[in-house]
Design a protein around this motif. Structure first.
Motif, PDB file in Angstrom:
ATOM      1  N   VAL A 167      -3.579  17.082  10.510  1.00 26.34           N
ATOM      2  CA  VAL A 167      -4.260  16.279   9.731  1.00 26.34           C
ATOM      3  C   VAL A 167      -4.059  16.912   8.301  1.00 26.34           C
ATOM      4  CG1 VAL A 167      -6.558  15.413   9.161  1.00 26.34           C
ATOM      5  CG2 VAL A 167      -5.929  15.440  11.699  1.00 26.34           C
ATOM      6  N   PRO A 168      -3.877  16.319   7.246  1.00 24.79           N
ATOM      7  CA  PRO A 168      -3.853  16.742   5.960  1.00 24.79           C
ATOM      8  C   PRO A 168      -5.164  17.504   5.533  1.00 24.79           C
ATOM      9  CG  PRO A 168      -2.859  14.794   6.084  1.00 24.79           C
ATOM     10  CD  PRO A 168      -3.420  14.651   7.258  1.00 24.79           C
ATOM     11  N   ALA A 169      -5.031  18.925   5.073  1.00 25.11           N
ATOM     12  CA  ALA A 169      -6.398  19.323   4.671  1.00 25.11           C
ATOM     13  C   ALA A 169      -7.138  18.464   3.461  1.00 25.11           C
ATOM     14  CB  ALA A 169      -5.960  20.759   4.039  1.00 25.11           C
ATOM     15  N   SER A 170      -6.250  17.778   2.703  1.00 26.49           N
ATOM     16  CA  SER A 170      -6.643  17.390   1.622  1.00 26.49           C
ATOM     17  C   SER A 170      -7.505  15.876   1.901  1.00 26.49           C
ATOM     18  CB  SER A 170      -5.516  16.817   0.609  1.00 26.49           C
ATOM     19  OG  SER A 170      -4.475  16.000   1.378  1.00 26.49           O
ATOM     20  N   LEU A 171      -6.895  15.424   3.158  1.00 27.62           N
ATOM     21  CA  LEU A 171      -7.505  14.160   3.743  1.00 27.62           C
ATOM     22  C   LEU A 171      -9.186  14.695   4.365  1.00 27.62           C
ATOM     23  CD1 LEU A 171      -7.829  11.130   4.532  1.00 27.62           C
ATOM     24  CD2 LEU A 171      -6.394  11.859   6.413  1.00 27.62           C
TER      25      LEU A 171
ATOM     26  N   PRO B 256       0.728  -1.248  -0.014  1.00 28.79           N
ATOM     27  CA  PRO B 256      -0.086   0.058   0.163  1.00 28.79           C
ATOM     28  C   PRO B 256       0.734   1.353  -0.062  1.00 28.79           C
ATOM     29  CG  PRO B 256       0.171  -0.968   2.033  1.00 28.79           C
ATOM     30  CD  PRO B 256       0.963  -1.715   1.292  1.00 28.79           C
ATOM     31  N   TYR B 257       0.141   2.374  -0.394  1.00 27.05           N
ATOM     32  CA  TYR B 257       0.838   3.714  -0.268  1.00 27.05           C
ATOM     33  C   TYR B 257       0.945   4.015   1.115  1.00 27.05           C
ATOM     34  CZ  TYR B 257       0.554   4.143  -5.222  1.00 27.05           C
ATOM     35  OH  TYR B 257       0.438   4.132  -6.751  1.00 27.05           O
ATOM     36  N   TYR B 258       2.113   4.300   1.636  1.00 28.84           N
ATOM     37  CA  TYR B 258       2.343   4.638   3.250  1.00 28.84           C
ATOM     38  C   TYR B 258       2.759   6.014   3.256  1.00 28.84           C
ATOM     39  CZ  TYR B 258       4.326   4.311   8.086  1.00 28.84           C
ATOM     40  OH  TYR B 258       4.553   4.680   9.472  1.00 28.84           O
ATOM     41  N   ILE B 259       1.480   7.008   3.990  1.00 29.90           N
ATOM     42  CA  ILE B 259       1.919   8.368   3.957  1.00 29.90           C
ATOM     43  C   ILE B 259       2.074   8.943   5.304  1.00 29.90           C
ATOM     44  CG2 ILE B 259       0.763  10.472   3.407  1.00 29.90           C
ATOM     45  CD1 ILE B 259      -0.720   7.476   1.776  1.00 29.90           C
ATOM     46  N   THR B 260       3.210   9.527   5.307  1.00 29.62           N
ATOM     47  CA  THR B 260       3.522  10.112   6.969  1.00 29.62           C
ATOM     48  C   THR B 260       3.643  11.383   7.007  1.00 29.62           C
ATOM     49  OG1 THR B 260       5.780   9.556   6.454  1.00 29.62           O
ATOM     50  CG2 THR B 260       4.789   7.810   6.875  1.00 29.62           C
TER      51      THR B 260
ATOM     52  N   ILE C 203      -0.569  12.567  -2.909  1.00 27.76           N
ATOM     53  CA  ILE C 203      -1.021  11.268  -3.098  1.00 27.76           C
ATOM     54  C   ILE C 203      -2.577  11.726  -3.462  1.00 27.76           C
ATOM     55  CG2 ILE C 203      -1.979   9.229  -2.182  1.00 27.76           C
ATOM     56  CD1 ILE C 203       0.951   8.899  -3.060  1.00 27.76           C
ATOM     57  N   ILE C 204      -3.384  12.223  -2.702  1.00 24.11           N
ATOM     58  CA  ILE C 204      -4.680  12.523  -2.871  1.00 24.11           C
ATOM     59  C   ILE C 204      -5.086  13.339  -4.220  1.00 24.11           C
ATOM     60  CG2 ILE C 204      -6.797  13.691  -2.070  1.00 24.11           C
ATOM     61  CD1 ILE C 204      -5.783  13.022   0.648  1.00 24.11           C
ATOM     62  N   ALA C 205      -4.259  14.258  -4.454  1.00 23.79           N
ATOM     63  CA  ALA C 205      -4.345  15.201  -5.823  1.00 23.79           C
ATOM     64  C   ALA C 205      -3.862  14.069  -6.935  1.00 23.79           C
ATOM     65  CB  ALA C 205      -3.202  16.206  -5.891  1.00 23.79           C
ATOM     66  N   ARG C 206      -3.254  13.179  -6.799  1.00 23.33           N
ATOM     67  CA  ARG C 206      -2.861  12.326  -7.780  1.00 23.33           C
ATOM     68  C   ARG C 206      -3.889  11.232  -8.078  1.00 23.33           C
ATOM     69  NH1 ARG C 206       2.887   9.236  -9.182  1.00 23.33           N
ATOM     70  NH2 ARG C 206       2.255   8.201 -11.056  1.00 23.33           N
ATOM     71  N   TYR C 207      -4.511  10.561  -7.144  1.00 27.64           N
ATOM     72  CA  TYR C 207      -5.260   9.510  -7.242  1.00 27.64           C
ATOM     73  C   TYR C 207      -6.589   9.544  -6.611  1.00 27.64           C
ATOM     74  CZ  TYR C 207      -0.596   6.871  -7.678  1.00 27.64           C
ATOM     75  OH  TYR C 207       0.335   6.544  -8.104  1.00 27.64           O
TER      76      TYR C 207
END
Length: 309
Positions: free
Chosen positions: A80-84, A15-19, A27-31
């Protein structure tokens, strides 16, 4: 007899592991920014072993699509990422999971995050298998059981479930476990949706779907459903002025048969002819109850597998 295969979301894949918040935004912008459909959704946090101790905050958010799994390690991030946040609050994307009501409430309590368009897989499975079922919903069906019933696979569990999810970085075993859990939810929902489409009258989404807004669960009534678009985003009607109604895990259109008439009390002659009631007699030496507070354990026969037990 062949062994039941172990569920593996994608053999050999990671999986993509985002830290970090920066990596999450990329990642969110791309997928995921323009993603359409449903995603498997799950959370993990560090267990608390001391009795009465407060729960630790959510450490990991798992999101799964058909081909990818994304692990957002919140405990490794400073914010917490704004994109999430935007992704979780996107009502056009359905987030599915088991026990998701408690998860989204905890996410709000820990990070003040609301999650829109949620589906409880336990509720959906009960509604698909038994449309006349009506709560109270006290015994949710576990994800492992759903995977076994609908996908014919075994979802691997074990001590990894209670591991330290705040550890950095997560171990390979933790990543695989978290990825399989989230993706299994995606796969079970896909299967249930296919079963639901085969029904003459599909199950209404309000039976198993809800919004989690400010830590509370709601659904939005639609005055004229036949005039509403078939897209999930329109069904929720967030742009409408309809009133938010609190959501409960139940089938609101369940119509049970009338109860049987109550029995007339027995006459004195009928009571005299009735066999003696020995339930109040003290236990004898052959009884499994050997005195107050003592119980002789019996080995129960295994129950047959049934999803709706």
């Amino acid at each position: 007899m062949s062994a039941v295969p172990i569920y593996d979301w994608c053999p050999g894949a990671l999986p993509y592991y985002i830290t970090s918040a920066l990596a999450a935004d990329a990642i969110i912008a791309r997928y995921l920014e323009h993603y359409v459909g449903h995603v498997g959704f799950d959370l993990e946090w560090k267990p608390t072993f001391a009795r009465g101790a407060r729960e630790n905050p959510v450490a990991l958010v798992q999101i799964a699509t058909a081909t990818d799994v994304f692990l957002f390690h919140l405990s490794a991030m400073s914010t917490v990422p704004a994109s999430l946040m935007r992704f979780l609050q996107n009502s056009s994307i359905i987030k599915v999971g088991v026990g998701i009501q408690n998860d989204v409430k905890k996410l709000y309590n820990d990070y003040r995050l609301s999650v829109l368009s949620c589906v409880d897989l336990s509720m959906f499975a009960r509604s698909v298998d038994n449309p006349s079922w009506n709560g109270p919903f006290k015994n949710p069906i576990g994800l492992a059981r759903l995977v076994s019933t609908y996908l014919g696979s075994a979802l691997s569990k074990g001590s990894i479930t209670r591991s330290n999810w705040e550890a950095f970085p997560l171990s390979l075993a933790q990543k695989r476990y978290a990825a399989n859990d989230a993706h299994a939810g995606y796969a079970v929902y896909s299967h249930l949706r296919a079963l639901d489409r085969e029904r003459e009258t599909p199950i209404k989404q309000s039976y198993y779907s809800f919004h989690a807004i400010l830590g509370r669960l709601y659904h939005i009534p639609i005055p004229n459903p036949e005039q509403v678009s078939s897209s999930h985003n329109d069904i929720w009607g967030l742009s409408a002025t309809s009133r938010l109604v609190e959501w409960f895990p139940r089938n609101p259109e369940y119509d049970p048969d009338p109860p049987p008439p109550s029995k007339a009390p027995k006459t004195s002659d009928e009571q005299a002819e009735s066999p003696k009631d020995t339930s109040a007699e003290p236990p004898n030496k052959f009884s499994p109850f050997r005195g107050k507070g003592t119980y002789k354990r019996r080995r129960n026969k295994p129950r047959s597998a049934s999803l709706l037990v």
